[in-house]
Design a protein around this motif. Structure first.
Motif, PDB file in Angstrom:
ATOM      1  N   ASN A 149       0.837  -1.201   0.000  1.00  0.00           N
ATOM      2  CA  ASN A 149       0.000   0.000   0.000  1.00  0.00           C
ATOM      3  C   ASN A 149       0.868   1.245   0.000  1.00  0.00           C
ATOM      4  OD1 ASN A 149       0.504  -1.004   2.842  1.00  0.00           O
ATOM      5  ND2 ASN A 149      -0.215   1.092   3.261  1.00  0.00           N
ATOM      6  N   ARG A 150       0.298   2.343  -0.433  1.00  0.00           N
ATOM      7  CA  ARG A 150       0.990   3.632  -0.407  1.00  0.00           C
ATOM      8  C   ARG A 150       1.059   4.154   1.026  1.00  0.00           C
ATOM      9  NH1 ARG A 150      -2.091   6.760  -5.397  1.00  0.00           N
ATOM     10  NH2 ARG A 150      -1.338   5.420  -7.103  1.00  0.00           N
TER      11      ARG A 150
ATOM     12  N   GLU B 166       5.440   5.158  -7.861  1.00  0.00           N
ATOM     13  CA  GLU B 166       4.713   5.859  -6.804  1.00  0.00           C
ATOM     14  C   GLU B 166       3.721   4.961  -6.069  1.00  0.00           C
ATOM     15  OE1 GLU B 166       2.884   7.122 -10.828  1.00  0.00           O
ATOM     16  OE2 GLU B 166       4.874   6.807  -9.943  1.00  0.00           O
ATOM     17  N   ASP B 167       3.360   3.846  -6.699  1.00  0.00           N
ATOM     18  CA  ASP B 167       2.458   2.909  -6.019  1.00  0.00           C
ATOM     19  C   ASP B 167       3.181   2.086  -4.966  1.00  0.00           C
ATOM     20  OD1 ASP B 167       0.314   3.730  -7.536  1.00  0.00           O
ATOM     21  OD2 ASP B 167       0.643   2.206  -9.089  1.00  0.00           O
ATOM     22  N   ASN B 168       4.510   2.043  -5.050  1.00  0.00           N
ATOM     23  CA  ASN B 168       5.301   1.293  -4.086  1.00  0.00           C
ATOM     24  C   ASN B 168       6.618   2.028  -3.842  1.00  0.00           C
ATOM     25  OD1 ASN B 168       6.289  -0.698  -2.381  1.00  0.00           O
ATOM     26  ND2 ASN B 168       6.826  -2.108  -4.043  1.00  0.00           N
TER      27      ASN B 168
END
Length: 211
Positions: free
Chosen positions: A50-51, A136-138
């Motif tokens: 999750n972010r 940006e997702d990880n």
């Protein structure tokens, strides 16, 4: 011809575990079993991230839940299939019926081709989704090793599921099954050569003539 079909051993022969485990066919089956554990285990344990600004976890493969579900499903089912066909491999030499042996071999060929295809699809699917994943997702790059392990062992599984005839294994501890009718025919067609005494008797009756 049917008696020795599909490499069956004599029914009722003693089972040799060490010889069975040394067979290339068995080793490939065990490798497939281990690889399936690595694939679904990697995704289950570290395949969801999750972010920093959210609590809900998403699939590490481009946030595509279908990719994680595919890897887990195929891995678990392949794990169970390996156990099933390992048991069949161990029981196979006890099968004396040619029809049952044929069904077992054809089933093994079909299942091996089916799983090789599923692993090929899984490798392509996971690789595509991993390449499409956004940084940006990880941002913490969590689960990267697990994702790469799932992809790598999906690729290896394509080849470990290639069918190998167990009758061609040099370590097979069971003698080939022989049909009694074939053995009888072989004995019946054999003729004993003439004895040496008979030949000597005929030559003694021959007399040379003087000219």
């Amino acid at each position: 011809m049917d008696g020795g079909a599909f490499g069956a051993g004599k029914a009722g022969g003693a089972f040799d575990l060490q010889a069975f485990l040394r067979q290339p066919h068995t080793l490939l089956r065990l490798l497939s079993w281990v690889f399936s554990i690595v694939v679904f285990g990697s995704i289950v344990n570290e395949g969801y991230v999750n972010r920093l600004d959210e609590s809900e976890e998403h699939c590490i493969f481009n946030r595509n839940r279908n990719a994680c579900n595919y890897g887990i499903t195929v891995g678990v089912l392949a794990f169970l299939s390996c156990l099933l066909y390992l048991a069949l491999d161990a029981y196979f030499p006890q099968i004396s019926s040619v029809k049952d042996r044929k069904k077992a071999v054809l089933s093994d060929i079909g299942v091996s081709a089916f799983w090789a295809f599923l692993w090929f699809v899984g490798f392509c699917f996971l690789t595509n989704q991993w390449q499409a994943s956004k940084e940006e997702d990880n941002p913490m790059n969590e689960g990267g090793d697990a994702a790469r392990a799932a992809i790598t062992f999906s690729f290896f599984s394509i080849f470990t599921w290639d069918y190998m005839d167990p009758s061609q294994d040099s370590g097979m501890p069971y003698a080939p099954y022989t049909n009694e009718e074939d053995a009888t025919d072989a004995v019946g067609t054999y003729q004993q050569p003439p004895a040496a005494d008979a030949f000597d008797t005929e030559t003694q009756g021959y007399q040379t003539q003087n000219y």
